[in-house]
Design an enzyme around this catalytic site. Structure first.
Site, PDB file in Angstrom:
ATOM      1  N   HIS A   1      21.086 -37.476  11.667  1.00  0.00           N
ATOM      2  CA  HIS A   1      21.012 -39.003  11.866  1.00  0.00           C
ATOM      3  C   HIS A   1      19.853 -39.422  12.422  1.00  0.00           C
ATOM      4  O   HIS A   1      19.774 -40.707  13.009  1.00  0.00           O
ATOM      5  CB  HIS A   1      21.834 -39.207  13.112  1.00  0.00           C
ATOM      6  CG  HIS A   1      23.375 -38.838  12.717  1.00  0.00           C
ATOM      7  ND1 HIS A   1      24.163 -37.512  12.786  1.00  0.00           N
ATOM      8  CD2 HIS A   1      24.649 -39.738  12.321  1.00  0.00           C
ATOM      9  CE1 HIS A   1      25.492 -37.698  12.444  1.00  0.00           C
ATOM     10  NE2 HIS A   1      25.757 -38.997  12.276  1.00  0.00           N
TER      11      HIS A   1
ATOM     12  N   GLU B   1      30.082 -43.472   0.909  1.00  0.00           N
ATOM     13  CA  GLU B   1      28.868 -43.941   0.557  1.00  0.00           C
ATOM     14  C   GLU B   1      28.347 -44.328  -0.977  1.00  0.00           C
ATOM     15  O   GLU B   1      27.999 -45.282  -1.198  1.00  0.00           O
ATOM     16  CB  GLU B   1      27.531 -43.016   1.304  1.00  0.00           C
ATOM     17  CG  GLU B   1      27.683 -43.283   2.727  1.00  0.00           C
ATOM     18  CD  GLU B   1      28.625 -42.391   3.335  1.00  0.00           C
ATOM     19  OE1 GLU B   1      29.205 -41.862   2.642  1.00  0.00           O
ATOM     20  OE2 GLU B   1      28.679 -42.494   4.719  1.00  0.00           O
TER      21      GLU B   1
END
Lengths: 322, 329
Positions: free
Chosen positions: B127, B58
């Site tokens: 998440h 990321e």
């Protein structure tokens, strides 16, 4: 090397040296706000690599970035004005020493976060590849950055996507005040290239001609679409991590004695000067004239910076949303 | 008008923008495959150079997007889950949120960091945690959080065309939500709220999933004669103060609902602004409804207790209406 190329290389190094010497003096006199990290001792790396680049090639720099800006052809007056925090500076006084950029010559900025610029250079490489040009992107960073996640992610990403990027590690042997040999269990950062399936090359970073040769191959490889290279340039910081660091250190010494001696022996400017004189490729008077011109340009840059106005409140709110 | 899912509207927006501007690229993990379907099918039309699959990386990918944006492309960086933006935070906060300014305006950064924000599907703490307040807090970053298929298409297209960095937060649990979406190209302006339901008694300020919870609450309140106005901010930064303040001036009561934590969260920001700028129009204290200040638990039973539900909005509405009654009496 042809005399004109040699002179170009020497000019890049000398511009950095004289500029940085002046900055050191100004900082010691208390004339510059903030932090200043000098590139003295490492000039051959930036100069040797940038001598091979075109204006439309990209570089991304570090907190020790003055040398990279100058090596890429940056303007001393706008740089000095930025260091003084003036509106005529490259960033209108909003960036300072650690954030000088000149997009007109592909200098995408210095960076105050160790390792922070590496992914940005990968993106410039991705951009060149996507647009179908043969531009290359160079990421300069230090041995300290080689321990950041961004270094590892960037090498892997650039390798996986075969991007035209040069990762140029300036191993000056200290991450801030900690010797690199205490911060990693290997001596050669170039070894890490193997883990990402790209070439890793070690070069004497105090030898501008050696850097030039190694970078030439890496640039050619990148331009023909063969992917990135990691170059580890072993070099030395002439001074400390930051100017005025004595104030933080409380009298403690951290330089390793043999390294300090090596730093003094291996001055990149003297090395190239000696080579030129011994080879007889450029007349000595030419070098002396050049030194006078550059010294004068630095003096002019300081005068320009001093005479420039400070930024006003309108500038504070400029350059936010487009 | 054709009906589409929220996910299909994302696909449509991406495809249209990729088609109309060769500088638009999509990069990220699994973007070819389109695991959550938002990017599915694009690779077949646009190929490897425009739809760039990356490692799970990321920080590197976000930074690469920034470098690409600074050198002529308009990248959409797909970061999959909002919480993954934490891994990219250095690049977004220190580079995207600063570059243009700290370099004195030498560059523009037309980049979209697209992800799925929020919870509600039992995805567990890593998440489901909403991340938008972190990005609302940064300068130079726009933050968009659409609630409907129609909005997501128009706002995503506008975000891609915007010359500033945009954090674009699709909602994790709205993917299959269906609604009317024209096949024609259209954009919706960033920074403009929409009144999703008009009402005279109180204003509910919300975005994303909370808009749907607010609409459910409003329907229930209508049964007891309370008419709630639901303002969907759509863009969280810059947010549409004007529309919100005008609504509160009309209703005199306000509930701010945000799926984020109460400290420095969305609801806190809106409530502070309303209290400051519409104080004399208020008939009752501004109410904040936020996530419970714990990590987002896995068990659906617990998760529901953390994320604001319609019942909490209904209760708050009765509270502000009652406050007014007491004062009147």
């Amino acid at each position: 090397m042809e005399p004109n190329k040699l002179l170009d290389l020497y000019t890049r190094i000398l511009r950095i040296r004289r500029f940085e010497e002046q900055v050191g003096t100004l900082f010691a006199q208390g004339q510059l706000p903030g932090f200043v990290h000098l590139y003295i001792g490492e000039e051959a790396v930036g100069a040797g690599v940038c001598a091979l680049l075109r204006d439309d090639d990209y570089i991304v720099s570090t907190h020790r970035g003055h040398g990279h800006v100058l090596a890429k052809g940056g303007d001393m007056q706008r740089m000095m004005a930025e260091l003084f925090g003036k509106r005529t500076g490259y960033c209108k006084g909003k960036g300072g020493s650690m954030h000088i950029a000149d997009f007109s010559i592909g200098m995408l900025g210095a960076c105050g976060i160790v390792g922070g610029g590496i992914p940005v250079a990968v993106g410039a490489g991705l951009s060149a590849k996507t647009r179908g040009t043969d531009q290359v992107a160079v990421s300069f960073f230090g041995d300290g950055a080689a321990n950041e996640g961004s270094f590892h992610e960037s090498l892997n990403l650039a390798s996986a996507l075969a991007l035209p990027v040069l990762f140029v590690c300036e191993n000056n042997q200290y991450g801030e005040f900690t010797p690199a040999i205490h911060a990693m269990n290997i001596r050669d950062i170039a070894l890490r290239a193997q883990g990402y399936g790209i070439p890793g090359v070690i070069v004497d970073g105090t030898d501008a001609l050696a850097v030039y040769d190694v970078a030439q191959e890496a640039v050619a490889r990148a331009r023909r679409g063969a992917g990135p290279t990691l170059i580890e340039a072993k070099t030395h910081r002439r001074g400390g991590h930051a100017e005025g660091e004595e104030a933080f250190l409380g009298g403690q010494q951290y330089r390793l004695a043999d390294e300090l001696a090596a730093a003094r022996r291996n001055d990149p400017l003297l090395k190239l000067h000696t080579f030129i004189v011994e080879s007889g490729l450029i007349p000595l008077e030419t070098l002396e004239t050049l030194d006078h011109e550059i010294t004068q340009a630095v003096t002019d840059a300081v005068a320009f910076a001093r005479a420039s106005e400070a930024p006003d409140e309108a500038i504070l709110y400029e350059d936010t949303w487009v | 008008m054709p009906r589409k899912s929220y996910i299909a509207a994302i696909q449509a927006a991406l495809a249209e923008e990729l088609r109309q501007d060769p500088n638009v690229i999509l990069i990220g993990e699994d973007v070819r495959l389109g695991v959550f379907a938002g990017t599915r099918g694009l690779h077949a039309e646009f190929g490897d150079s425009r739809i760039v699959d990356t490692p799970i990386s990321e920080l590197g990918v976000a930074g690469a997007g920034i470098g690409a944006a600074a050198t002529g492309l308009r990248p959409v960086v797909d970061l999959m889950f909002g919480t993954f933006l934490y891994l990219a935070f250095d690049q977004i906060a220190n580079q995207a949120a600063a570059m243009r300014y700290m370099f004195g305006g030498q560059t523009r950064l037309p980049i979209v960091f697209m992800t799925q924000n929020g919870g509600g599907i039992g995805a567990g703490p890593h998440h489901s945690q909403p991340v938008h307040p972190f990005f609302m807090n940064l300068p130079l970053i726009k933050v968009v959080m659409p609630s409907t298929p129609y909005d997501v298409k128009g706002l995503l297209k506008a975000a891609i065309r915007d010359d500033n960095p945009v954090v674009f937060l699709n909602h994790l649990s709205l993917g299959s939500q269906r609604g009317e979406v024209p096949d024609e190209a259209y954009t919706l302006p960033l920074g403009k709220a929409e009144i999703k339901r008009a009402g005279r008694d109180l204003t509910v300020v919300a975005a994303g999933l909370m808009v749907h919870h607010a609409l459910k609450a409003a329907a229930e309140l209508a049964e007891s004669g309370i008419e709630a106005e639901v303002v969907d901010l759509r863009t969280l930064k810059p947010w549409d103060e004007e529309t919100v303040l005008a609504s509160v001036e009309r209703t005199g009561r306000c509930i701010c609902v945000d799926e984020s934590y109460p400290v420095c969260g969305g609801a806190s920001e809106w409530a502070a602004c309303i209290s400051e700028k519409a104080f004399y129009a208020l008939k009752a204290p501004v109410q904040r409804i936020s996530n419970a200040h714990v990590p987002i638990p896995f068990s659906p039973t617990l998760e529901k207790m953390v994320i604001p539900q319609p019942a909490a909005i209904v209760a708050a509405a009765h509270r502000v209406m009652a406050t007014t009654q007491i004062e009147r009496n």
